[in-house]
Design a protein around this motif. Sequence first.
Motif, PDB file in Angstrom:
ATOM      1  N   UNK A  27      17.006  26.268  -9.226  1.00  0.00           N
ATOM      2  CA  UNK A  27      16.632  27.097  -8.081  1.00  0.00           C
ATOM      3  C   UNK A  27      17.031  28.553  -8.285  1.00  0.00           C
ATOM      4  N   UNK A  43      14.200  14.327 -12.959  1.00  0.00           N
ATOM      5  CA  UNK A  43      13.469  15.591 -12.903  1.00  0.00           C
ATOM      6  C   UNK A  43      14.384  16.648 -12.301  1.00  0.00           C
ATOM      7  N   UNK A  98      24.492  21.459  -1.656  1.00  0.00           N
ATOM      8  CA  UNK A  98      23.097  21.034  -1.700  1.00  0.00           C
ATOM      9  C   UNK A  98      22.504  21.242  -3.094  1.00  0.00           C
ATOM     10  N   UNK A 152      25.994  18.506  -6.724  1.00  0.00           N
ATOM     11  CA  UNK A 152      25.238  18.272  -5.500  1.00  0.00           C
ATOM     12  C   UNK A 152      25.785  17.032  -4.804  1.00  0.00           C
ATOM     13  N   UNK A 153      26.026  17.149  -3.517  1.00  0.00           N
ATOM     14  CA  UNK A 153      26.518  16.002  -2.760  1.00  0.00           C
ATOM     15  C   UNK A 153      28.027  15.991  -2.590  1.00  0.00           C
ATOM     16  N   UNK A 191       9.192   9.957  -1.000  1.00  0.00           N
ATOM     17  CA  UNK A 191       9.422  11.399  -1.064  1.00  0.00           C
ATOM     18  C   UNK A 191      10.341  11.800  -2.215  1.00  0.00           C
ATOM     19  N   UNK A 192      11.312  10.953  -2.506  1.00  0.00           N
ATOM     20  CA  UNK A 192      12.275  11.317  -3.558  1.00  0.00           C
ATOM     21  C   UNK A 192      11.936  10.657  -4.890  1.00  0.00           C
ATOM     22  N   UNK A 193      10.725  10.122  -5.003  1.00  0.00           N
ATOM     23  CA  UNK A 193      10.275   9.592  -6.287  1.00  0.00           C
ATOM     24  C   UNK A 193      10.724   8.170  -6.570  1.00  0.00           C
ATOM     25  N   UNK A 211      19.035  26.622   2.109  1.00  0.00           N
ATOM     26  CA  UNK A 211      19.083  25.227   1.659  1.00  0.00           C
ATOM     27  C   UNK A 211      17.685  24.605   1.738  1.00  0.00           C
ATOM     28  N   UNK A 226      12.247  22.509  -5.154  1.00  0.00           N
ATOM     29  CA  UNK A 226      12.231  21.221  -5.872  1.00  0.00           C
ATOM     30  C   UNK A 226      10.884  20.542  -5.659  1.00  0.00           C
ATOM     31  N   UNK A 272      18.735  21.343  -8.628  1.00  0.00           N
ATOM     32  CA  UNK A 272      18.654  20.109  -7.859  1.00  0.00           C
ATOM     33  C   UNK A 272      17.976  19.060  -8.725  1.00  0.00           C
ATOM     34  N   UNK A 325      16.061  15.066  -9.025  1.00  0.00           N
ATOM     35  CA  UNK A 325      15.471  13.891  -8.391  1.00  0.00           C
ATOM     36  C   UNK A 325      16.109  12.669  -9.034  1.00  0.00           C
ATOM     37  N   UNK A 361      25.126  12.642  -5.626  1.00  0.00           N
ATOM     38  CA  UNK A 361      23.890  13.422  -5.616  1.00  0.00           C
ATOM     39  C   UNK A 361      22.905  12.888  -4.591  1.00  0.00           C
ATOM     40  N   UNK A 362      22.796  13.584  -3.468  1.00  0.00           N
ATOM     41  CA  UNK A 362      21.876  13.145  -2.423  1.00  0.00           C
ATOM     42  C   UNK A 362      20.698  14.097  -2.342  1.00  0.00           C
ATOM     43  N   UNK A 363      19.505  13.553  -2.486  1.00  0.00           N
ATOM     44  CA  UNK A 363      18.335  14.416  -2.361  1.00  0.00           C
ATOM     45  C   UNK A 363      17.882  14.507  -0.916  1.00  0.00           C
ATOM     46  N   UNK A 404       8.557  20.280  -8.956  1.00  0.00           N
ATOM     47  CA  UNK A 404       8.745  19.016  -9.661  1.00  0.00           C
ATOM     48  C   UNK A 404       8.166  17.765  -9.026  1.00  0.00           C
ATOM     49  N   UNK A 452      15.487  25.848  -1.040  1.00  0.00           N
ATOM     50  CA  UNK A 452      15.776  25.209  -2.326  1.00  0.00           C
ATOM     51  C   UNK A 452      15.162  23.815  -2.393  1.00  0.00           C
ATOM     52  N   UNK A 453      15.181  23.109  -1.275  1.00  0.00           N
ATOM     53  CA  UNK A 453      14.484  21.816  -1.222  1.00  0.00           C
ATOM     54  C   UNK A 453      12.998  22.006  -1.521  1.00  0.00           C
ATOM     55  N   UNK A 454      12.439  23.056  -0.939  1.00  0.00           N
ATOM     56  CA  UNK A 454      11.010  23.303  -1.118  1.00  0.00           C
ATOM     57  C   UNK A 454      10.698  23.700  -2.560  1.00  0.00           C
ATOM     58  N   UNK A 514      14.977  20.771 -10.949  1.00  0.00           N
ATOM     59  CA  UNK A 514      14.461  22.082 -10.573  1.00  0.00           C
ATOM     60  C   UNK A 514      15.626  23.043 -10.531  1.00  0.00           C
ATOM     61  N   UNK A 518      21.387  18.029   6.420  1.00  0.00           N
ATOM     62  CA  UNK A 518      22.420  18.985   6.770  1.00  0.00           C
ATOM     63  C   UNK A 518      22.479  19.106   8.292  1.00  0.00           C
TER      64      UNK A 518
END
Lengths: 255, 255
Positions: free
Chosen positions: A93, A89, A111, A64-65, B251-253, B153, B160, A83, A85, B1-3, B164, B156-158, A91, B7
Motif C-alpha cells: 500500500x 497475494x 491493519x 497485520x492483526x 471476498x477474501x479469496x 485504513x 488490496x 496487506x 490475502x 493476519x485478519x483481512x 489483487x 488501504x483495503x480498497x 498488495x 475496525x
Amino acid sequence: MTTHGQTIRPRPLVLDPARNVQFCANCDARSHSVCNAIDDKDLARLASSAVQVKIEPGHTFVDEGDTAESFRNITAGTAKLFKLLPDGRRQITGFATSGDFLGLAVSHAYSFSAEAVDEVKLCRFSRSKLRILLDDFPAMEKRLLEVASNELVAAQDQMLLLGRKTARERLASFLAARAHAPQHHCPAQAGPRGMLRLALPMTRSDIADYLGLTIETVSRTLTKLKSEKLIDVPNATEIIIPNLHALEMVASGGN
Amino acid sequence: MTTHGQTIRPRPLVLDPARNVQFCANCDARSHSVCNAIDDKDLARLASSAVQVKIEPGHTFVDEGDTAESFRNITAGTAKLFKLLPDGRRQITGFATSGDFLGLAVSHAYSFSAEAVDEVKLCRFSRSKLRILLDDFPAMEKRLLEVASNELVAAQDQMLLLGRKTARERLASFLAARAHAPQHHCPAQAGPRGMLRLALPMTRSDIADYLGLTIETVSRTLTKLKSEKLIDVPNATEIIIPNLHALEMVASGGN
DNA sequence: CGTTGTGTTGATATTAATCAACAAGTGTGG
DNA sequence: CCACACTTGTTGATTAATATCAACACAACG
C-alpha cells in the motif's frame, strides 16, 4: 481537473533522540509552515520518550492483526507497508521513508504489515504515551492530521492507478511520483539539463505488488519504456528519467 | 493476519444547524468514546457557522482542481467521490453518506470531484472559519484525525481489492462491506435469521468505477453470485445476502 | 407510443497473467 | 579460487480473465 496536481507536502519531521529532533536534512527551509508551529522543546520532549530501533533488510517489524501498541516515525531507510490475502497475494500500500509515521489509526490492531526494504531506523513510542503527549501538544495533533490528509490524497491517486490505469501508465506514474520525492534520488542526482537519476531500493516483486501487476509485466514494461527512450535503466536499482514531463504525459494516459 | 478485521468506527457526527447538532440516529449510544469528548456547546457553535445545502441527484458539487475553500459534512443521502483521467476513465474512490466529511486535506485544491447519487443534504463551512474553530476545539481536531485515520485504513483495503482481487472477490467484498455499514440497509432491514437486505442507491456504472471493472463484468458477476445462491437480486437497487459469512469467505479469496 | 437510460447477455478481442527457460549476480563452502 | 546453489531479473510462448463490441429487454418519462 488536474491529475498531477502536486500537493504541498509538509516538511518531513524526523524524531530521533540520538541526533536530537530534526527536520529532514534533504528538505529546504521554505517548506510547509505547520512544521514550524511545533515548539522545539515540545518536540524534544516527545522524542525523548521514544526508543530508537534499527531493522535489517527483509525483516518484518509490524504484523497485520497484531495489537497496535506502538506508533513509529521512520528516521532512515525505506519500509514497505502491505496487506495479504489468505492465499498469499500481496498488495503493497506504500513505501515509508524518513519522516513518515506508522500506526496513526486509532484501531486496536494494525491493519497492515511492514517490512524493511533496506536498513531502516525508526523511533518507536508507546501509543498510550502518545495520547498523553498529544493532549499537551495540540500542534502535534494538527500536524498528524495534516500528514493523514496527505496520505489520504496519495491513497486516492493510487486507487485511480490500480483501478483504471494500464501497466504502462502505472509504471510511468510510479517513476514520476518518485521523481517528485526528493529523498529518493541517487547521490549524484541531477545530471545535465534536469535529467533525473532515481534510486529504486525495492525489488521488481515489490514494485509489482505496489502496482497490482506481476514481476514479468513490470520487467517487460520497463524494457518497453526504455526502448522508447522515456527512461534509461543502467542497472536494476537505478532509473534515469531524461524528460520527466514526457513521462508524466504517459502516466496520465496522454498518449 | 485478519483481512476482515472490523475496525471500531467512530459514531457518525452530523452537523445540522436546522435540526441542531446530533449524532447519527441509526447508531447506538455505545459507539466510540471520542465523540463524547466533544462538548455539545462547542458542536452547536461549530454547526451554527455552517450553511446547509441540498443537492439534486446527478449534480456535481465538488470539482477536482477547484480551489478548496469549503469543508463539508454530509447530513443525508449518498455522494460519490471520484477522480478522472484526461480520456474520461473514472475511478470512484468512495461513497460518502451521513456523517462523512469532505475536504479534510490541507491542500490548496480539491483532489477529487463529488457528485450526488441520490438527494444529498450537507453542511458547508468555510475552511478559514474551520481553522479558527479548530484552534478553539482541540477535541474536534482529535476527532478529525480519527476520521482521517479510519478513511486511510479503508483506502488501504480498497487498494488490496483493486490491485489483487478478482471480479468475483471485488463484488463480494463490496457487498459485504456495505452489509457492515448500518445506514445502507433497506428500511425493512432484517429478514428471517439475520438475512440482510441492502440498498444500492448507485448505478452499475458507479459500482464498476468503484471496483475497477466494467458494467458488463459487474452485471455478469452479480448474476453468477445469484446463481450460486450467495446473494439474491430482487431488483437492480436491492441485494439480499442470505449468509454474510459465506460472502465474506468469497471476498477474501477463501474458495 | 416512441425515446432514453439502465441493465443483462452473448461473441470476440486484448491485456496482462501464467508457465517456462535462461542469464547475471551474490554468497557459500570445499 | 572456483564450483555450486540461490536469488533476482529478463524474455518468450501460451492461457485466462476481463474488456470491448453488439444486441436486446425493460422501465421511466415525455
